[in-house]
Design a protein around this motif. Structure first.
Motif, PDB file in Angstrom:
ATOM      1  N   ALA A  54       0.818  -1.213   0.000  1.00  0.00           N
ATOM      2  CA  ALA A  54       0.000   0.000   0.000  1.00  0.00           C
ATOM      3  C   ALA A  54       0.851   1.261   0.000  1.00  0.00           C
ATOM      4  O   ALA A  54       0.374   2.344  -0.381  1.00  0.00           O
ATOM      5  CB  ALA A  54      -0.931   0.012   1.204  1.00  0.00           C
ATOM      6  N   LEU A  55       2.126   1.158   0.410  1.00  0.00           N
ATOM      7  CA  LEU A  55       3.036   2.306   0.460  1.00  0.00           C
ATOM      8  C   LEU A  55       3.925   2.391  -0.770  1.00  0.00           C
ATOM      9  O   LEU A  55       4.816   3.241  -0.822  1.00  0.00           O
ATOM     10  CB  LEU A  55       3.923   2.204   1.709  1.00  0.00           C
ATOM     11  CG  LEU A  55       3.223   2.366   3.063  1.00  0.00           C
ATOM     12  CD1 LEU A  55       4.156   1.958   4.191  1.00  0.00           C
ATOM     13  CD2 LEU A  55       2.731   3.793   3.254  1.00  0.00           C
ATOM     14  N   GLY A 102       4.994  -0.143  10.524  1.00  0.00           N
ATOM     15  CA  GLY A 102       4.491   0.409  11.771  1.00  0.00           C
ATOM     16  C   GLY A 102       4.757   1.898  11.916  1.00  0.00           C
ATOM     17  O   GLY A 102       3.896   2.654  12.371  1.00  0.00           O
ATOM     18  N   ARG A 103       5.941   2.323  11.520  1.00  0.00           N
ATOM     19  CA  ARG A 103       6.262   3.752  11.606  1.00  0.00           C
ATOM     20  C   ARG A 103       5.366   4.562  10.679  1.00  0.00           C
ATOM     21  O   ARG A 103       4.863   5.636  11.050  1.00  0.00           O
ATOM     22  CB  ARG A 103       7.729   4.004  11.265  1.00  0.00           C
ATOM     23  CG  ARG A 103       8.163   5.440  11.515  1.00  0.00           C
ATOM     24  CD  ARG A 103       9.584   5.711  11.093  1.00  0.00           C
ATOM     25  NE  ARG A 103       9.705   5.947   9.664  1.00  0.00           N
ATOM     26  CZ  ARG A 103      10.681   6.663   9.101  1.00  0.00           C
ATOM     27  NH1 ARG A 103      11.628   7.186   9.866  1.00  0.00           N
ATOM     28  NH2 ARG A 103      10.737   6.832   7.802  1.00  0.00           N
ATOM     29  N   ALA A 104       5.155   4.055   9.467  1.00  0.00           N
ATOM     30  CA  ALA A 104       4.325   4.771   8.491  1.00  0.00           C
ATOM     31  C   ALA A 104       2.885   4.878   8.967  1.00  0.00           C
ATOM     32  O   ALA A 104       2.231   5.914   8.787  1.00  0.00           O
ATOM     33  CB  ALA A 104       4.385   4.058   7.139  1.00  0.00           C
ATOM     34  N   LEU A 109       1.577   8.012   6.846  1.00  0.00           N
ATOM     35  CA  LEU A 109       2.246   8.179   5.556  1.00  0.00           C
ATOM     36  C   LEU A 109       1.495   7.437   4.453  1.00  0.00           C
ATOM     37  O   LEU A 109       0.797   6.454   4.701  1.00  0.00           O
ATOM     38  CB  LEU A 109       3.696   7.675   5.635  1.00  0.00           C
ATOM     39  CG  LEU A 109       4.565   8.280   6.727  1.00  0.00           C
ATOM     40  CD1 LEU A 109       6.000   7.752   6.619  1.00  0.00           C
ATOM     41  CD2 LEU A 109       4.557   9.796   6.661  1.00  0.00           C
ATOM     42  N   ARG A 110       1.689   7.916   3.217  1.00  0.00           N
ATOM     43  CA  ARG A 110       1.047   7.324   2.045  1.00  0.00           C
ATOM     44  C   ARG A 110       2.082   7.134   0.942  1.00  0.00           C
ATOM     45  O   ARG A 110       3.135   7.774   0.955  1.00  0.00           O
ATOM     46  CB  ARG A 110      -0.070   8.240   1.516  1.00  0.00           C
ATOM     47  CG  ARG A 110      -1.181   8.516   2.504  1.00  0.00           C
ATOM     48  CD  ARG A 110      -2.080   9.638   2.000  1.00  0.00           C
ATOM     49  NE  ARG A 110      -2.656   9.337   0.696  1.00  0.00           N
ATOM     50  CZ  ARG A 110      -3.834   8.721   0.520  1.00  0.00           C
ATOM     51  NH1 ARG A 110      -4.538   8.341   1.580  1.00  0.00           N
ATOM     52  NH2 ARG A 110      -4.302   8.484  -0.680  1.00  0.00           N
ATOM     53  N   ARG A 111       1.744   6.291  -0.017  1.00  0.00           N
ATOM     54  CA  ARG A 111       2.651   6.114  -1.143  1.00  0.00           C
ATOM     55  C   ARG A 111       2.646   7.386  -1.977  1.00  0.00           C
ATOM     56  O   ARG A 111       1.624   8.054  -2.131  1.00  0.00           O
ATOM     57  CB  ARG A 111       2.268   4.899  -1.986  1.00  0.00           C
ATOM     58  CG  ARG A 111       0.918   4.941  -2.676  1.00  0.00           C
ATOM     59  CD  ARG A 111       0.689   3.640  -3.447  1.00  0.00           C
ATOM     60  NE  ARG A 111      -0.596   3.607  -4.135  1.00  0.00           N
ATOM     61  CZ  ARG A 111      -1.728   3.216  -3.597  1.00  0.00           C
ATOM     62  NH1 ARG A 111      -1.770   2.842  -2.320  1.00  0.00           N
ATOM     63  NH2 ARG A 111      -2.854   3.208  -4.309  1.00  0.00           N
ATOM     64  N   SER A 116       9.520   9.971  -1.553  1.00  0.00           N
ATOM     65  CA  SER A 116       9.440   8.971  -0.486  1.00  0.00           C
ATOM     66  C   SER A 116       8.194   9.204   0.356  1.00  0.00           C
ATOM     67  O   SER A 116       7.630  10.301   0.385  1.00  0.00           O
ATOM     68  CB  SER A 116      10.694   9.029   0.387  1.00  0.00           C
ATOM     69  OG  SER A 116      10.780  10.270   1.064  1.00  0.00           O
ATOM     70  N   ALA A 117       7.777   8.171   1.064  1.00  0.00           N
ATOM     71  CA  ALA A 117       6.558   8.264   1.856  1.00  0.00           C
ATOM     72  C   ALA A 117       6.624   9.393   2.876  1.00  0.00           C
ATOM     73  O   ALA A 117       5.623  10.062   3.134  1.00  0.00           O
ATOM     74  CB  ALA A 117       6.289   6.931   2.554  1.00  0.00           C
ATOM     75  N   ASN A 118       7.810   9.631   3.445  1.00  0.00           N
ATOM     76  CA  ASN A 118       7.931  10.714   4.432  1.00  0.00           C
ATOM     77  C   ASN A 118       8.320  12.047   3.809  1.00  0.00           C
ATOM     78  O   ASN A 118       8.493  13.040   4.514  1.00  0.00           O
ATOM     79  CB  ASN A 118       8.915  10.329   5.534  1.00  0.00           C
ATOM     80  CG  ASN A 118      10.351  10.252   5.048  1.00  0.00           C
ATOM     81  OD1 ASN A 118      10.648  10.493   3.876  1.00  0.00           O
ATOM     82  ND2 ASN A 118      11.256   9.904   5.951  1.00  0.00           N
ATOM     83  N   GLY A 119       8.478  12.083   2.486  1.00  0.00           N
ATOM     84  CA  GLY A 119       8.682  13.330   1.767  1.00  0.00           C
ATOM     85  C   GLY A 119      10.095  13.856   1.725  1.00  0.00           C
ATOM     86  O   GLY A 119      10.349  14.888   1.099  1.00  0.00           O
ATOM     87  N   THR A 120      11.063  13.149   2.342  1.00  0.00           N
ATOM     88  CA  THR A 120      12.413  13.709   2.413  1.00  0.00           C
ATOM     89  C   THR A 120      13.307  13.308   1.242  1.00  0.00           C
ATOM     90  O   THR A 120      14.353  13.915   1.040  1.00  0.00           O
ATOM     91  CB  THR A 120      13.108  13.290   3.723  1.00  0.00           C
ATOM     92  OG1 THR A 120      13.221  11.859   3.764  1.00  0.00           O
ATOM     93  CG2 THR A 120      12.317  13.763   4.933  1.00  0.00           C
ATOM     94  N   SER A 121      12.938  12.271   0.511  1.00  0.00           N
ATOM     95  CA  SER A 121      13.771  11.791  -0.598  1.00  0.00           C
ATOM     96  C   SER A 121      12.999  11.893  -1.910  1.00  0.00           C
ATOM     97  O   SER A 121      11.774  11.779  -1.933  1.00  0.00           O
ATOM     98  CB  SER A 121      14.194  10.334  -0.376  1.00  0.00           C
ATOM     99  OG  SER A 121      14.927  10.185   0.818  1.00  0.00           O
ATOM    100  N   ARG A 122      13.745  12.072  -3.011  1.00  0.00           N
ATOM    101  CA  ARG A 122      13.142  12.106  -4.341  1.00  0.00           C
ATOM    102  C   ARG A 122      13.979  11.273  -5.310  1.00  0.00           C
ATOM    103  O   ARG A 122      15.213  11.250  -5.220  1.00  0.00           O
ATOM    104  CB  ARG A 122      13.097  13.544  -4.880  1.00  0.00           C
ATOM    105  CG  ARG A 122      12.362  14.551  -4.011  1.00  0.00           C
ATOM    106  CD  ARG A 122      10.853  14.441  -4.107  1.00  0.00           C
ATOM    107  NE  ARG A 122      10.202  15.387  -3.223  1.00  0.00           N
ATOM    108  CZ  ARG A 122       9.756  16.598  -3.591  1.00  0.00           C
ATOM    109  NH1 ARG A 122       9.905  16.996  -4.845  1.00  0.00           N
ATOM    110  NH2 ARG A 122       9.167  17.385  -2.710  1.00  0.00           N
ATOM    111  N   LEU A 123      13.291  10.615  -6.210  1.00  0.00           N
ATOM    112  CA  LEU A 123      13.934   9.983  -7.359  1.00  0.00           C
ATOM    113  C   LEU A 123      13.949  10.992  -8.490  1.00  0.00           C
ATOM    114  O   LEU A 123      12.902  11.544  -8.859  1.00  0.00           O
ATOM    115  CB  LEU A 123      13.163   8.729  -7.778  1.00  0.00           C
ATOM    116  CG  LEU A 123      13.476   7.447  -7.011  1.00  0.00           C
ATOM    117  CD1 LEU A 123      12.334   6.445  -7.159  1.00  0.00           C
ATOM    118  CD2 LEU A 123      14.786   6.842  -7.514  1.00  0.00           C
ATOM    119  N   LEU A 124      15.123  11.265  -9.035  1.00  0.00           N
ATOM    120  CA  LEU A 124      15.295  12.273 -10.070  1.00  0.00           C
ATOM    121  C   LEU A 124      15.767  11.605 -11.355  1.00  0.00           C
ATOM    122  O   LEU A 124      16.673  10.770 -11.334  1.00  0.00           O
ATOM    123  CB  LEU A 124      16.311  13.331  -9.640  1.00  0.00           C
ATOM    124  CG  LEU A 124      16.054  14.018  -8.293  1.00  0.00           C
ATOM    125  CD1 LEU A 124      17.173  15.005  -7.988  1.00  0.00           C
ATOM    126  CD2 LEU A 124      14.703  14.719  -8.281  1.00  0.00           C
TER     127      LEU A 124
END
Length: 439
Positions: A54-55, A102-104, A109-111, A116-124
């Motif tokens: 789901a994530l 569990g943390r998500a 958090l969502r996919r 990234s689910a927590n918003g700190t990383s990006r695929l470029l």
């Protein structure tokens, strides 16, 4: 959506167990018997029910099947850990869904696809492939102009995306790493990679129970503390050490998750800048049966506390958990970019998306606990060099699931996965909730 066409054959549930057994063989010449139970469930349906599927994928689009073999391997690793801890102390049965999600669940958090689910990383997207960057600390954002060679007036992510489109992935990642930003190139996972390397630290002793062994935990955030939690639940006495000037960031960033990771542990706060604090830390390390640390090797060496600087009694286990291993000491990594470095991503229409929530963190924590327990079973006396990137790569290269098609479709408000081989279906589950009673 269908899985890649593969030849139909019997579901081989032994393959992930064989991989884990081979990992454990690297810890010693003494073989740990692969007597942990087989997995009776279709690995793809298990992935669907884990909350991690789901994530994985783009928000609003179907969740992604492709990392399912990695989940099957995680289940095998946790069954091995359960067997080992039951043999060495108190049996620890960690639900893999809780470990990954569990943390998500707690943070809501969502996919989010290439974010990234927590918003700190990006695929470029770069000119020759893909890379991942993580901006999670104020210093990371402050360093973006140095990466780009220009001032940034707008959203730094927009500027980085534009720079990536004009650059090779390796060139952008190198510029980011030079200023301390966690960054990685997406590569195909190498085959037969181990999560850890092992070297002799002292003479081994006989198999020892984990009950009552002293674990000094110098790690922070997620991976190392998860290992410490699992060892504590197996019966070890865990002493959590934080620096007076640099406490664990998870303490304030996610306090409830921090409490779950460190329930039942003892706490010490030491001033590493002061001679008295360094002396106290040295005494703690010398008293430890097991040391867990996640520092750059240079950081402990500057304090005179690196493993090569300390005396080691027979049987001691020292686990060093870093982003890229002790042979690449300067590179920083977080869970999402480390997963990309190991090739552990989902695929949507041929393009990468982040897998679950910072997946290299919980996988590394589980593997660290498995490695320590395996070393205890074998007499210890070893330095375990565990890399988050290598761990992600080991799971990304998990044995493929090749027993037929799996179809993902909508059913009302839910997504459902159907397994053609078993004629079973599973609703894609939401992330699993943490509770104090979880392993």
């Amino acid at each position: 959506m269908r899985s890649d066409p593969q030849a139909h054959r019997r579901i081989d549930l032994e393959e992930p167990r064989a991989v884990v057994d081979e990992w454990l063989r690297t810890l010693t010449t003494r073989t740990v018997p692969a007597t942990f139970p087989a997995d009776p469930e279709c690995p793809v349906l298990a992935w669907a029910g884990s909350g991690a599927m789901a994530l994985t994928g783009h928000d609003g689009a179907e969740p992604i099947l492709s990392p399912a073999p990695a989940y099957s391997l995680l289940r095998a690793a946790l069954r091995a850990l359960s067997w080992l801890t039951g043999d060495l102390g108190d049996r620890v049965d960690l639900d893999p869904a809780v470990a990954l999600t569990g943390r998500a669940q707690r943070a809501g958090l969502r996919r989010a696809g290439r974010r990234s689910a927590n918003g700190t990383s990006r695929l470029l997207r770069a000119t020759d492939g893909w890379c991942a960057l993580t901006l999670s600390r104020p210093d990371d954002f402050d360093a973006v102009p140095a990466v780009l060679g220009a001032e940034v007036d707008a959203d730094p992510w927009i500027a980085l995306e534009a720079a990536a489109a004009r650059s090779s992935a390796a060139a952008l990642v190198q510029r980011a790493q030079l200023v301390g930003i966690p960054a990685s190139v997406l590569t195909m996972p190498p085959q037969n990679m181990l999560p850890w390397n092992v070297s002799r630290l002292s003479r081994p002793v006989g198999t020892r129970s984990l009950r009552g062994l002293v674990v000094v935990d110098l790690s922070s955030m997620w991976a190392g503390p998860l290992c410490a939690r699992l060892l504590g639940l197996a019966g070890a006495r865990v002493i959590k050490v934080e620096g007076a000037h640099r406490p664990d960031g998870a303490r304030t960033g996610d306090p409830r998750f921090f409490e779950w990771l460190h329930a039942g542990h003892e706490f010490r706060t030491l001033d590493f800048r002061a001679e008295q604090g360094r002396k106290a830390l040295g005494e703690l390390l010398d008293s430890a049966d097991i040391v867990l640390e996640a520092s750059r090797p240079r950081a402990l060496a500057q304090l005179g506390l690196a493993p090569e600087d300390r005396p080691h009694r027979d049987g001691r286990i020292w686990l060093s958990l870093t982003g890229y291993g002790r042979s690449d000491p300067m590179r920083v990594a977080f869970g999402d970019d480390a997963a990309v470095a190991g090739g552990l991503v989902g695929r949507h229409e041929g393009e990468p998306v982040f897998c679950a929530d910072a997946i290299a963190d919980p996988l590394s924590g589980v593997c660290a606990a498995l490695a320590v327990a395996g070393a205890c079973h074998s007499g210890g006396g070893v330095l375990i060099d565990l890399s988050m990137r290598a761990t992600a790569a080991a799971f990304a290269a998990a044995p493929p699931i090749a027993h037929g098609d799996h179809v993902v479709h909508r059913h009302g408000d839910d997504w459902v996965v159907e397994c053609a081989s078993t004629q079973c279906r599973r609703t894609v589950a939401a992330p699993a909730a943490l509770s104090p009673g979880d392993a």
